[in-house]
Scaffold this motif. Structure first.
Motif, PDB file in Angstrom:
ATOM      1  N   PRO A 128       0.807  -1.228   0.000  1.00 50.46           N
ATOM      2  CA  PRO A 128       0.000   0.000   0.000  1.00 50.46           C
ATOM      3  C   PRO A 128       0.830   1.263   0.000  1.00 50.46           C
ATOM      4  CG  PRO A 128      -0.071  -1.093   2.145  1.00 50.46           C
ATOM      5  CD  PRO A 128       0.600  -2.034   1.212  1.00 50.46           C
ATOM      6  N   ARG A 129       2.035   1.222   0.543  1.00 50.27           N
ATOM      7  CA  ARG A 129       2.906   2.400   0.561  1.00 50.27           C
ATOM      8  C   ARG A 129       4.360   1.938   0.593  1.00 50.27           C
ATOM      9  NH1 ARG A 129       0.392   1.908   5.286  1.00 50.27           N
ATOM     10  NH2 ARG A 129      -1.192   3.390   4.654  1.00 50.27           N
ATOM     11  N   ALA A 130       5.243   2.821   0.135  1.00 45.33           N
ATOM     12  CA  ALA A 130       6.677   2.549   0.149  1.00 45.33           C
ATOM     13  C   ALA A 130       7.400   3.846   0.455  1.00 45.33           C
ATOM     14  CB  ALA A 130       7.145   1.966  -1.180  1.00 45.33           C
ATOM     15  N   GLN A 131       8.639   3.726   0.916  1.00 47.17           N
ATOM     16  CA  GLN A 131       9.392   4.892   1.361  1.00 47.17           C
ATOM     17  C   GLN A 131      10.832   4.773   0.895  1.00 47.17           C
ATOM     18  OE1 GLN A 131       9.339   5.491   5.615  1.00 47.17           O
ATOM     19  NE2 GLN A 131       9.203   7.693   5.396  1.00 47.17           N
ATOM     20  N   VAL A 132      11.429   5.925   0.629  1.00 45.77           N
ATOM     21  CA  VAL A 132      12.816   5.965   0.186  1.00 45.77           C
ATOM     22  C   VAL A 132      13.719   5.452   1.306  1.00 45.77           C
ATOM     23  CG1 VAL A 132      14.698   7.478  -0.530  1.00 45.77           C
ATOM     24  CG2 VAL A 132      12.396   7.848  -1.417  1.00 45.77           C
ATOM     25  N   GLY A 133      14.599   4.543   0.946  1.00 42.68           N
ATOM     26  CA  GLY A 133      15.554   4.027   1.920  1.00 42.68           C
ATOM     27  C   GLY A 133      15.050   2.862   2.746  1.00 42.68           C
ATOM     28  N   ARG A 134      13.800   2.468   2.586  1.00 45.57           N
ATOM     29  CA  ARG A 134      13.246   1.338   3.334  1.00 45.57           C
ATOM     30  C   ARG A 134      12.818   0.257   2.351  1.00 45.57           C
ATOM     31  NH1 ARG A 134       9.540   3.488   8.403  1.00 45.57           N
ATOM     32  NH2 ARG A 134      11.194   4.679   9.453  1.00 45.57           N
ATOM     33  N   ALA A 135      13.208  -0.969   2.644  1.00 46.40           N
ATOM     34  CA  ALA A 135      12.903  -2.083   1.747  1.00 46.40           C
ATOM     35  C   ALA A 135      11.434  -2.480   1.874  1.00 46.40           C
ATOM     36  CB  ALA A 135      13.795  -3.278   2.070  1.00 46.40           C
ATOM     37  N   HIS A 136      10.845  -2.862   0.755  1.00 44.27           N
ATOM     38  CA  HIS A 136       9.472  -3.367   0.725  1.00 44.27           C
ATOM     39  C   HIS A 136       9.428  -4.598  -0.180  1.00 44.27           C
ATOM     40  CE1 HIS A 136       9.637  -0.622  -2.778  1.00 44.27           C
ATOM     41  NE2 HIS A 136       8.845  -1.521  -3.349  1.00 44.27           N
ATOM     42  N   LEU A 137       8.417  -5.407   0.014  1.00 44.39           N
ATOM     43  CA  LEU A 137       8.252  -6.645  -0.727  1.00 44.39           C
ATOM     44  C   LEU A 137       7.212  -6.478  -1.822  1.00 44.39           C
ATOM     45  CD1 LEU A 137       8.287  -9.345   2.110  1.00 44.39           C
ATOM     46  CD2 LEU A 137      10.135  -8.755   0.545  1.00 44.39           C
ATOM     47  N   VAL A 138       7.492  -7.065  -2.974  1.00 39.43           N
ATOM     48  CA  VAL A 138       6.559  -7.112  -4.100  1.00 39.43           C
ATOM     49  C   VAL A 138       6.312  -8.580  -4.424  1.00 39.43           C
ATOM     50  CG1 VAL A 138       6.133  -6.471  -6.497  1.00 39.43           C
ATOM     51  CG2 VAL A 138       7.399  -4.915  -5.000  1.00 39.43           C
ATOM     52  N   GLU A 139       5.068  -9.000  -4.350  1.00 41.58           N
ATOM     53  CA  GLU A 139       4.722 -10.397  -4.608  1.00 41.58           C
ATOM     54  C   GLU A 139       4.402 -10.610  -6.082  1.00 41.58           C
ATOM     55  OE1 GLU A 139       1.594 -11.760  -2.138  1.00 41.58           O
ATOM     56  OE2 GLU A 139       2.771 -11.673  -0.281  1.00 41.58           O
ATOM     57  N   ILE A 140       4.887 -11.725  -6.606  1.00 41.06           N
ATOM     58  CA  ILE A 140       4.645 -12.131  -7.989  1.00 41.06           C
ATOM     59  C   ILE A 140       3.967 -13.503  -7.956  1.00 41.06           C
ATOM     60  CG2 ILE A 140       5.651 -12.617 -10.232  1.00 41.06           C
ATOM     61  CD1 ILE A 140       5.928  -9.726  -9.420  1.00 41.06           C
ATOM     62  N   GLU A 141       2.801 -13.594  -8.578  1.00 34.92           N
ATOM     63  CA  GLU A 141       2.057 -14.857  -8.642  1.00 34.92           C
ATOM     64  C   GLU A 141       1.927 -15.274 -10.105  1.00 34.92           C
ATOM     65  OE1 GLU A 141      -2.285 -16.815  -7.471  1.00 34.92           O
ATOM     66  OE2 GLU A 141      -1.821 -14.723  -6.974  1.00 34.92           O
ATOM     67  N   VAL A 142       2.303 -16.514 -10.392  1.00 35.67           N
ATOM     68  CA  VAL A 142       2.232 -17.071 -11.740  1.00 35.67           C
ATOM     69  C   VAL A 142       1.244 -18.232 -11.706  1.00 35.67           C
ATOM     70  CG1 VAL A 142       3.503 -18.074 -13.658  1.00 35.67           C
ATOM     71  CG2 VAL A 142       4.607 -16.390 -12.186  1.00 35.67           C
ATOM     72  N   TYR A 143       0.270 -18.190 -12.595  1.00 32.12           N
ATOM     73  CA  TYR A 143      -0.748 -19.242 -12.675  1.00 32.12           C
ATOM     74  C   TYR A 143      -0.607 -19.967 -14.009  1.00 32.12           C
ATOM     75  CZ  TYR A 143      -5.248 -21.607 -12.285  1.00 32.12           C
ATOM     76  OH  TYR A 143      -6.229 -22.560 -12.190  1.00 32.12           O
ATOM     77  N   ASN A 144      -0.591 -21.295 -13.942  1.00 28.92           N
ATOM     78  CA  ASN A 144      -0.465 -22.151 -15.118  1.00 28.92           C
ATOM     79  C   ASN A 144      -1.852 -22.635 -15.520  1.00 28.92           C
ATOM     80  OD1 ASN A 144       0.353 -23.835 -17.157  1.00 28.92           O
ATOM     81  ND2 ASN A 144       1.347 -25.343 -15.837  1.00 28.92           N
ATOM     82  N   HIS A 145      -2.320 -22.190 -16.692  1.00 26.12           N
ATOM     83  CA  HIS A 145      -3.654 -22.543 -17.163  1.00 26.12           C
ATOM     84  C   HIS A 145      -3.687 -23.855 -17.952  1.00 26.12           C
ATOM     85  CE1 HIS A 145      -5.591 -18.690 -16.077  1.00 26.12           C
ATOM     86  NE2 HIS A 145      -4.396 -18.171 -16.356  1.00 26.12           N
ATOM     87  N   LYS A 146      -2.549 -24.479 -18.173  1.00 33.45           N
ATOM     88  CA  LYS A 146      -2.531 -25.722 -18.959  1.00 33.45           C
ATOM     89  C   LYS A 146      -3.184 -26.854 -18.163  1.00 33.45           C
ATOM     90  CE  LYS A 146       1.942 -25.433 -19.739  1.00 33.45           C
ATOM     91  NZ  LYS A 146       2.282 -24.033 -19.432  1.00 33.45           N
ATOM     92  N   GLN A 147      -3.784 -27.769 -18.886  1.00 36.05           N
ATOM     93  CA  GLN A 147      -4.530 -28.848 -18.247  1.00 36.05           C
ATOM     94  C   GLN A 147      -3.628 -29.960 -17.722  1.00 36.05           C
ATOM     95  OE1 GLN A 147      -7.780 -28.788 -17.697  1.00 36.05           O
ATOM     96  NE2 GLN A 147      -8.179 -26.891 -18.816  1.00 36.05           N
ATOM     97  N   LYS A 148      -2.598 -30.352 -18.490  1.00 37.93           N
ATOM     98  CA  LYS A 148      -1.790 -31.504 -18.118  1.00 37.93           C
ATOM     99  C   LYS A 148      -0.295 -31.243 -18.128  1.00 37.93           C
ATOM    100  CE  LYS A 148      -5.163 -34.816 -19.967  1.00 37.93           C
ATOM    101  NZ  LYS A 148      -5.382 -35.957 -20.893  1.00 37.93           N
ATOM    102  N   VAL A 149       0.149 -30.190 -18.766  1.00 36.16           N
ATOM    103  CA  VAL A 149       1.588 -29.962 -18.933  1.00 36.16           C
ATOM    104  C   VAL A 149       2.063 -28.945 -17.894  1.00 36.16           C
ATOM    105  CG1 VAL A 149       3.395 -29.231 -20.525  1.00 36.16           C
ATOM    106  CG2 VAL A 149       1.374 -30.436 -21.390  1.00 36.16           C
ATOM    107  N   PRO A 150       3.035 -29.276 -17.054  1.00 32.57           N
ATOM    108  CA  PRO A 150       3.589 -28.294 -16.123  1.00 32.57           C
ATOM    109  C   PRO A 150       4.605 -27.379 -16.803  1.00 32.57           C
ATOM    110  CG  PRO A 150       4.631 -30.410 -15.779  1.00 32.57           C
ATOM    111  CD  PRO A 150       3.590 -30.622 -16.848  1.00 32.57           C
ATOM    112  N   SER A 151       4.958 -26.320 -16.126  1.00 31.86           N
ATOM    113  CA  SER A 151       5.974 -25.378 -16.608  1.00 31.86           C
ATOM    114  C   SER A 151       7.179 -25.455 -15.680  1.00 31.86           C
ATOM    115  CB  SER A 151       5.429 -23.948 -16.645  1.00 31.86           C
ATOM    116  OG  SER A 151       4.378 -23.833 -17.579  1.00 31.86           O
ATOM    117  N   TYR A 152       8.359 -25.512 -16.267  1.00 31.89           N
ATOM    118  CA  TYR A 152       9.592 -25.679 -15.504  1.00 31.89           C
ATOM    119  C   TYR A 152      10.518 -24.484 -15.737  1.00 31.89           C
ATOM    120  CZ  TYR A 152       8.238 -30.593 -14.937  1.00 31.89           C
ATOM    121  OH  TYR A 152       7.561 -31.754 -14.625  1.00 31.89           O
ATOM    122  N   ALA A 153      11.264 -24.174 -14.685  1.00 34.63           N
ATOM    123  CA  ALA A 153      12.360 -23.189 -14.747  1.00 34.63           C
ATOM    124  C   ALA A 153      11.896 -21.866 -15.356  1.00 34.63           C
ATOM    125  CB  ALA A 153      13.546 -23.758 -15.528  1.00 34.63           C
TER     126      ALA A 153
END
Length: 376
Positions: free
Chosen positions: A114-139
């Motif tokens: 919701p907020r960030a500040q100069v000089g202070r570390a913050h976390l950014v989340e990344i979510e990846v969704y695989n829509h394939k029915q049977k084949v996984p995704s690697y690396a």
């Protein structure tokens, strides 16, 4: 206040009339001359390749060995060399097919704080969704792209199962205030052999406002600043301290009855409580400069002043004072302890310096003085 100028008149003064070429003359082209487009550039420049391929260091060695084996097979006609050359080519083909399957049907979502500040570390989340029915995704390597800044933050996902999601986060410490524009992602993979890196870009816009840095400031007990109002005043209020007692009159709050004193006499006695008055502290910021571009010393002084005002404002809000910030350009913001420091810090984060408007060229001081003398 952010001023947006047209691309063609980025350096023009405010109020100036853009020059229009005469009908009989060609407009003068400014800047470096454009390179003539060749036939292939005109044809392939219209297409945007959906995938980008880069050869890794191991891939260069593998391609060199493949070329050498193929050259030897064609010169000698040895069947074993032909078989080995065909195996190398099949590995390249399998690498391209499997990397394409890993990159397909992936959706990426970014979650900003919701907020960030100069000089202070913050976390950014990344979510990846695989829509394939049977084949996984690697690396899968996801790189967060920001406008005007190098992409230096990545998240790695070893395996994303079919119809499932994986979440990772990266830590970032911003170095300057203002808008942090996120424009998209770059998805890359070196699966399965690490010979080639195939990537594609996904558009996903996001905006994060970076607040200025706030230093710890210790205020004196009685700061002699440009403060308005007193500390306390007498009267009916909600303060905790008692200023005195008096006989109860019509309209007084029964909750203020002092029962110990009232029990000693025949009349009801009420307390007179202290009414607290909030202090107001005003800060001024010089945001006007002369010329088309702000000088270097002015920009450094402007950033230091914003950091100082942010630090002192937060300290006054913690003490219970209301804060007002004004600029020489006419911008103003105010906040009280009940609202917190977010509105004020957001105002300071988006504050930009503006050029000082110069008077018209025909209205100089000398001409104004002569007109006044003629009128007399």
């Amino acid at each position: 206040m952010t001023t947006i100028e047209a691309p063609g008149n980025a350096g023009a003064k405010r109020g100036a009339v853009p020059s229009v070429p005469s009908p009989g003359k060609k407009p003068i082209r400014r800047g470096p001359p454009e390179k003539p487009k060749t036939f292939f550039r005109r044809i392939f420049g219209r297409f945007k390749w959906p995938r980008k391929l880069r050869v890794t260091r191991e891939g260069r060695y593998f391609l060199l060995i493949t070329v050498c084996v193929g050259f030897g097979a064609f010169n000698t006609g040895n069947n074993l060399l032909y078989l080995l050359f065909g195996m190398f080519l099949s590995l390249i083909l399998v690498s391209g097919v499997m990397s394409e399957l890993s990159l397909r049907h992936l959706t990426v979502v970014r979650r900003l704080p919701p907020r960030a500040q100069v000089g202070r570390a913050h976390l950014v989340e990344i979510e990846v969704y695989n829509h394939k029915q049977k084949v996984p995704s690697y690396a899968i390597e996801v790189e967060d792209l920001r406008a005007g800044q190098p992409a230096d933050k990545r998240c790695f996902f070893l395996k994303i199962s079919p119809r499932s999601a994986q979440v990772a986060a990266y830590r970032r410490t911003p170095a300057r205030r203002g808008h942090d524009w996120h424009v998209g992602f770059r998805l890359a993979t070196r699966f399965p052999f690490g010979l080639f890196e195939k990537s594609r870009e996904v558009e996903c816009e996001g905006d994060l406002v970076i607040y200025p840095a706030v230093d710890r400031v210790v205020l004196p007990p009685d700061d002699a600043g440009d403060r308005m109002g007193g500390v306390v005043t007498l009267g009916r209020g909600t303060g905790d301290e008692t200023a005195g007692v008096r006989v109860m009159r019509d309209g007084d709050d029964p909750r203020d009855i002092f029962w110990r004193k009232s029990a000693q006499g025949d009349q009801l006695i009420v307390r007179e409580r202290v009414r607290e008055v909030r202090r107001e502290v005003t800060f001024a910021i010089d945001s006007r400069y002369r010329g088309e571009k702000p000088p270097e010393d002015f920009a450094a002084r402007f950033e230091r002043r914003i950091r100082e005002v942010a630090s002192r404002s937060v300290a006054h809000l913690k003490r219970g004072d209301s804060v007002v910030v004004r600029t020489t350009a006419g911008e103003r913001t105010a906040t009280v302890p009940a609202r917190g420091a977010d509105p004020l810090l957001r105002f300071l984060a988006l504050l930009e310096a503006t050029p000082l408007e110069e008077p018209p060229s025909g209205e100089s001081r000398g001409e104004t003085r002569r007109v006044g003398e003629a009128a007399e």
